[in-house]
Each structure stands twice: as structure tokens, then as C-alpha cells.
Design an enzyme around this catalytic site. Structure first.
Site, mmCIF file in Angstrom:
data_model
loop_
_atom_site.group_PDB
_atom_site.id
_atom_site.type_symbol
_atom_site.label_atom_id
_atom_site.label_comp_id
_atom_site.label_asym_id
_atom_site.label_seq_id
_atom_site.Cartn_x
_atom_site.Cartn_y
_atom_site.Cartn_z
ATOM 1 N NE ARG A 108 39.516 -21.533 -92.970
ATOM 2 C CZ ARG A 108 39.515 -22.839 -93.114
ATOM 3 N NH1 ARG A 108 40.601 -23.473 -93.376
ATOM 4 N NH2 ARG A 108 38.366 -23.499 -93.009
ATOM 5 C CB THR A 109 38.725 -15.796 -89.245
ATOM 6 O OG1 THR A 109 38.668 -16.025 -90.652
ATOM 7 C CG2 THR A 109 38.915 -14.323 -88.981
ATOM 8 C CE LYS A 139 19.955 -14.113 -68.823
ATOM 9 N NZ LYS A 139 20.925 -13.506 -67.904
ATOM 10 N NE ARG A 147 34.049 -14.881 -89.618
ATOM 11 C CZ ARG A 147 34.664 -15.728 -90.443
ATOM 12 N NH1 ARG A 147 34.171 -16.937 -90.639
ATOM 13 N NH2 ARG A 147 35.760 -15.378 -91.076
ATOM 14 C CG HIS A 182 36.935 -11.926 -94.092
ATOM 15 N ND1 HIS A 182 37.674 -11.610 -92.972
ATOM 16 C CD2 HIS A 182 36.823 -13.287 -94.089
ATOM 17 C CE1 HIS A 182 37.989 -12.724 -92.339
ATOM 18 N NE2 HIS A 182 37.479 -13.757 -92.978
HETATM 19 N N1 CP Z 1 38.838 -17.637 -94.600
HETATM 20 C C1 CP Z 1 38.014 -17.682 -93.544
HETATM 21 O O1 CP Z 1 37.412 -16.671 -93.159
HETATM 22 O O2 CP Z 1 37.861 -18.907 -92.973
HETATM 23 P P1 CP Z 1 36.967 -19.249 -91.715
HETATM 24 O O3 CP Z 1 35.522 -19.005 -92.125
HETATM 25 O O4 CP Z 1 37.251 -20.676 -91.379
HETATM 26 O O5 CP Z 1 37.336 -18.306 -90.599
#
Ligand code: CP
Length: 335
Positions: free
Chosen positions: A63-64, A92, A113, A146
Site C-alpha cells: 500500500r505505501t 556490482k 523504503r 514510518h
Molecule cells: N502500512 C504499510 O506500510 O503497508 P505496506 O507495507 O503494504 O506498504
């Protein structure tokens, strides 16, 4: 909207002031209204169609990743992605720092991420020292933070409590693997910005909230309680924030989470204990900590919470590229 509320990099929850949170939430509300018509969507898609974004997601995400991807599409931003470092020159021997610096040569925004805590902050500092700094958004870093999930959680709570005096004076109960759950860590920081919010941390002792968060709550004088008995606080909660066992970290930490998580799960039977106007949140993905039968209860907001993420991320990107006044003007003239 306070024009002094600027944001360039979005790295940690602590950097987000209450005024900035309010501005982002109000902007997200306006964007949703604009997006209701084809003309509005075309306007939004014209706002940043001269920009390009790199989505560097080298840790799993559904989702993120998709909500940032959609947010960029809504604003006309062209996206590229690296989701598997095996497809980049990291194989590499290129360092992660050089890899991300390379992105800044081609893109105007980096959304990332990463499995390492503080990596986004490190990259932002690195890019700031180069002659081509670009904004960095932390879309989840290690077990640490997050911040954009916390933003969408605040947006969801704010909408839920708009008829009940807002987030101030509410009781928020966090449940699950709180030690390794970065979403609750970021949200715990943000909730301290509201008046008289009490936070409850319900977890097995092995996975209780980190001492750094507790120290922060003590420092800012926030009321909180640490406990193991979930049912004890169910009836007091204005918001229940469920989280899953984060056992993907077991292999990294050398731990084995042999916990009976049924004690930290919400079932259909528990619903009778909840206040009629309480809300149930979850950052998702879920496993068994919320029974599927709970989904149809009107207090279960996690699917809406997830979609809110897209709108809040559109708003955040607009703020980063100073487009908030354009949105306000469009609303005044057209809605
Ligand atoms: N809530 C959330 O971060 O979901 P994902 O890990 O699916 O991105």
C-alpha cells in the site's frame, strides 16, 4: 494556511509540527473535493507534470508503494521504481549511498523504503551536501519510523473525531508487536502534539514499546500506560490501533517470536466491549490480529485509513513542491 509551514524532506515524525499536520490534512480534504470531477482531476494532473519521482522500495510494500505511485500519477508526476537491489548496480558493489545519489541526477523527488533505520535521514544529509539536492520522503525505515503512515493515521483520526472535538483528549490503545512496529512509533510521536491524549501500549513484554519512545513521552509529559491485558482497556478506548507480529525481523535479530498472539487480537465478540463511537485502525497488512468478521463493523476504519494514505501523500507532495496555494485558489474559484 500558514505559509511558514514549509517541508522539504519528510524523514521523521518528530519534524512534523502541529501546524504542518493541520495544513497537510486540510490540503488533503481540498484535494479530495477537487478530485471528484474530471476537470478537477485534469487540473491536479497538470500541477507537477514537469516532475519525475524515483520510488526506491527495497523492502516489501503493497500500500505505501501503490499509494505513493497513485499520488504521483494524480499530480502528473512521472515515476520510475527500483524494488529489488539485485536489478541495480548495487550487485556490482556500488554503495547504497552512491545508488541513491545517482537517482538524484535523474529525478526531482526520491521516495524510499529501506531496511535500515535512519537511512533516509543519512541520504537527505548526503544530498544536501551535493550540488543536486532533491527532496527525500521516508516511506518506512527499518524498525524505526514510518512518518507518512503516521500522517495518514492522524488524518484518519482527525476525520473520525471531527464531531467530537478532534484528537485532543482521546485515548489511543496500541496493540501488538510495538517494539518492531515502526508505524506505532511514528504515531506515538505525533499524538504527543495534541492536548491531553493518553496512549496505552498493550503488548507481550518481549515486544513492548521501545525505551526511546517511553523516554520521549516522559520528556514531553504525555500520559501513557504500559500493559499486557488487552481486554482491560478495550472499553476505554477512543481508538484501537492493532498491529501484526513483525516476525520478518526474527532472522535479522536472531530472535524467535513464540508468542500466543490470540491475546492481542480483536474478535467479533470483543466488539460489544468497545464504545459505540470508537474507531478501529490497523496500518495493514494484517494476519489474524483482527478477525475478518470485524471488517463489516462501522467502527472498523482500516480500509478507509489505507485509502486516506493516497490523499495525504498527494497533499504532502504538493507541500514539498509549494503547490498548496494553487490548490487553495482552485478550490476558491471552482468549488
Ligand atoms: N502500512 C504499510 O506500510 O503497508 P505496506 O507495507 O503494504 O506498504
Amino acid at each position: 494556511m500558514d505559509s511558514s509551514n514549509r517541508i522539504y524532506h519528510c524523514l521523521t515524525a518528530q519534524q512534523l509540527s502541529l501546524n504542518l499536520l493541520q495544513d497537510i490534512c486540510e490540503l488533503a480534504d481540498k484535494i479530495r473535493k477537487i478530485a471528484k470531477t474530471k476537470e478537477g482531476m485534469e487540473y491536479l494532473a497538470s500541477l507537477l507534470n514537469h516532475k519525475r519521482a524515483m520510488l526506491y522500495f527495497v523492502q516489501p510494500s503493497t500500500r505505501t508503494f501503490l499509494s505513493f505511485y497513485s499520488a504521483c500519477q494524480i499530480l502528473g508526476i512521472k515515476c520510475a521504481e527500483v524494488r529489488d537491489p539485485k536489478t541495480s548496480s548495487e550487485v556490482k558493489g556500488e554503495s547504497e549511498e552512491d545508488t541513491v545519489r545517482t537517482f538524484s541526477s535523474y529525478f526531482d523527488l526520491i521516495i524510499m523504503r529501506h531496511s535500515k533505520a535512519n537511512f533516509a535521514e543519512k541520504i537527505a544529509a548526503l544530498l544536501n551536501s551535493t550540488n543536486r539536492p532533491v527532496p527525500v520522503i521516508n516511506a518506512g525505515s527499518g524498525k524505526d519510523q514510518h512518518p507518512t503512515q503516521a500522517l495518514l493515521d492522524i488524518y484518519t483520526l482527525r476525520r473520525s473525531f471531527q464531531e467530537r472535538g478532534g484528537i485532543d483528549n482521546k485515548k489511543v490503545v496500541f496493540v501488538g508487536d510495538l517494539l518492531r512496529g515502526r508505524t506505532i512509533r511514528s504515531l506515538a510521536y505525533l499524538l504527543t502534539k495534541y492536548e491531553n491524549v493518553k496512549q496505552y501500549f498493550v503488548a507481550p513484554p518481549e515486544f513492548q514499546i521501545g525505551s526511546d519512545i517511553v523516554a520521549y513521552l516522559d520528556e514531553v509529559g504525555t500520559d501513557y500506560e504500559i500493559l499486557e491485558d488487552f481486554k482491560k482497556v478495550l472499553s476505554e478506548a477512543d481508538a484501537i490501533y492493532m498491529t501484526r507480529l513483525q516476525d520478518e525481523w526474527d532472522a535479522v535479530d536472531g530472535t524467535k517470536a513464540e508468542i500466543d498472539f490470540k491475546r492481542f487480537s480483536l474478535t467479533g465478540d470483543d466488539l460489544a466491549l468497545l464504545k459505540p463511537d470508537a474507531v478501529i485502525l490497523h496500518p495493514l497488512p494484517r494476519r489474524d490480529e483482527i478477525a475478518v468478521e470485524v471488517d463489516t463493523d462501522p467502527r472498523a476504519l482500516y480500509w478507509q485509513q489505507m485509502r486516506n494514505g493516497m490523499w495525504v501523500r498527494v497533499a504532502l507532495i504538493c507541500m514539498i513542491f509549494s503547490k498548496e496555494q494553487s490548490i487553495i485558489d482552485y478550490c476558491s474559484n471552482n468549488i
